[in-house]
Design a protein around this motif. Sequence first.
Motif: not given
Lengths: 346, 298
Positions: A108-130
């Motif tokens: 759970l720790a590793v899966g949650g962390f890796l998903a969060g890391l991926t989400g953070a990278v993609i989130g930076v790129l994606i937050q402009r889009y609607r």
Amino acid sequence: MKTWDPRSDSKIGPDAGRKQGLTRSLRINLVVIVAVYALLGTVSMIAADWLDTPIMIALSIGIAASGLMLLWRSGLISFGHGLYLGVGAYSVAILNQWYGVSSVFAALAVGGFLAGLTGAVIGVLIQRYRGIFFAMLNLAFSMVLYGYLVNSNMFGSTEGLSVSPGTLLGIDLVTSEGHDKRLVLLVVVLCFLVTIFVEVWRHSVMGWLGRSIRDNEVRVQYLGYSVAQTVFVTYLISAVATGLAGVVLALSIGQVDPGSMVNWTASGDLVFATVLGGTGSALAPVLGGFCYEAIHSTSMQLFPSSWGLVMGVAIVAIIMALPTGLWSVIRRIIKARVFSVKKVEQ
Amino acid sequence: MHTFVTVALDGLEFASYLFIVSVGLTVIFGVMRILNVAHGAVYGWGAYVAAIVIGWASAAALPVWAYFVGIGLTSVVVGAAFGLIVYFAFVRRMEGQDEVILLLLTFGLFLALENLSLLVFGGTSHYSFAPVMALGRVTVGGTLRTNYGFSIIGLAALVGVACWYFFDRTRTGRLIRVVIYDREVAETLGVNVNAMQCLTFIGGSVLAALGGAYIAPTISVQPGLGTQIIVMAFAVSVVGGLGSISGAMIGALIIGLLRSVAIHFVPSLELFVIYGVMAAVLLVRPEGLFPPPKARSI
């Protein structure tokens, strides 16, 4: 008779999160959530063994849909959260097969962390889009992972990898009769924590902003808040929730594969569960998860060769009859009760 | 040289076929703001029906042109039938709903129609190589190519020219462009927007069925066909700019050629290339490379 006070109504104003302590509506909702989960936990403990897997799948989808619901409140739908489901699920399988780690908490720790890391990278790129572009860009990212997994022998290509049920604080969760009830309880508790988090989040300032973004972004900015930051944080939460869902989904199925977890149709199923529940309550996505799994496994059982048809018809029927989700029906029933009581009193 | 010719021609053929499928998707989005996932299912149905029709034609030993008449008829009948059903039974009733809700609606229709084709045509592969055989092969730049492959490129060019003529030279086509540009103004000027939408939806569906029907002789037609193509068509439309026909052409060329390069040199990157390009383009130009002109909102 007590009259309605707008200041104590969680639906009006962003006061809820600013007040010291918990507001009345949040307290009531938390009590309801605890009661619902107490019931759910009891039912899943005494349920027949063959129900374990469907219950765990329903809860996993509920966890993922909880994150997606927060995005959906802001009017954002991602057709690519299969990516995070996949990151979570594959981290369990890889920990399991490559490193011999079978602890559920580590997964759970590793899966949650890796998903969060991926989400953070993609989130930076994606937050402009609607709107449709947000949905499609997510789809593109998830299909990049899908394309990679399908062609990699290292990760078992289209066959995927198998996952052992794991251990909980050193206790082996493997039984001859299918799943250990302790694993079921763990999933219930995880889903409970996610629901509590979502409910508290909904009553926080950023939670309120999330909903305001759907109505008018410019006004949110005039209030002095950052739309970009709100979308980013909401996206990050949804990524972590879906990653955790991927971990427990992999543990409950005992198998990870790109076709049913990372492909765009899997993302579509998550979106369906989210819209099915609606945005009316923190419990709505869990309800959506259960209804989704009920439709899915019933049609798989009754019509093995045409479950896609049943699912498709169900999606179309629910979208056309209840575009605001199942929770709107429940809310209507509750409202009707409350109003009828008031009339009698007057 | 051999490799270069092979890569270029493979890419061009694939691009042509992507263009035929994507152009319908992109025009439907332009006019109706619906990203029609069911497009992929119509494509699959076109392929299945065409494979069967070609099977009949070759069993009856009909001349070569009969195959192409069969493909044409199939795409018109299948496309129009599904276009009409999907439009009037579902899309029309959901008018004014959120774009994303409509996306999910068409996703449900896609699942249902895909599964229906599995029930009707069975899980086995359908082959219909007769038209490819009948047209023969030719050597180009030292590599053996099928004439049928070239005919796909020709068909895509024909579709492109026909679209240009329709949208640029006919009254109806221009009216549809007006609807794309600003729906409300078009309505106030007396354009029958509903009729234009219906026409677009059916036209787009016919193109989806045509894509499926024309590719059927070159592949084994089997379940899951639509799932693959629809995301590729998304990628093409998004790269080119949703709603833009010339954009779909450029998008199809970029993705078709890159995919062909990937297949020949690094096969494991095939899918990665398609969606990597899509993600990269969206990040740099959110509206795609050639977004259609937009009315200025006040």
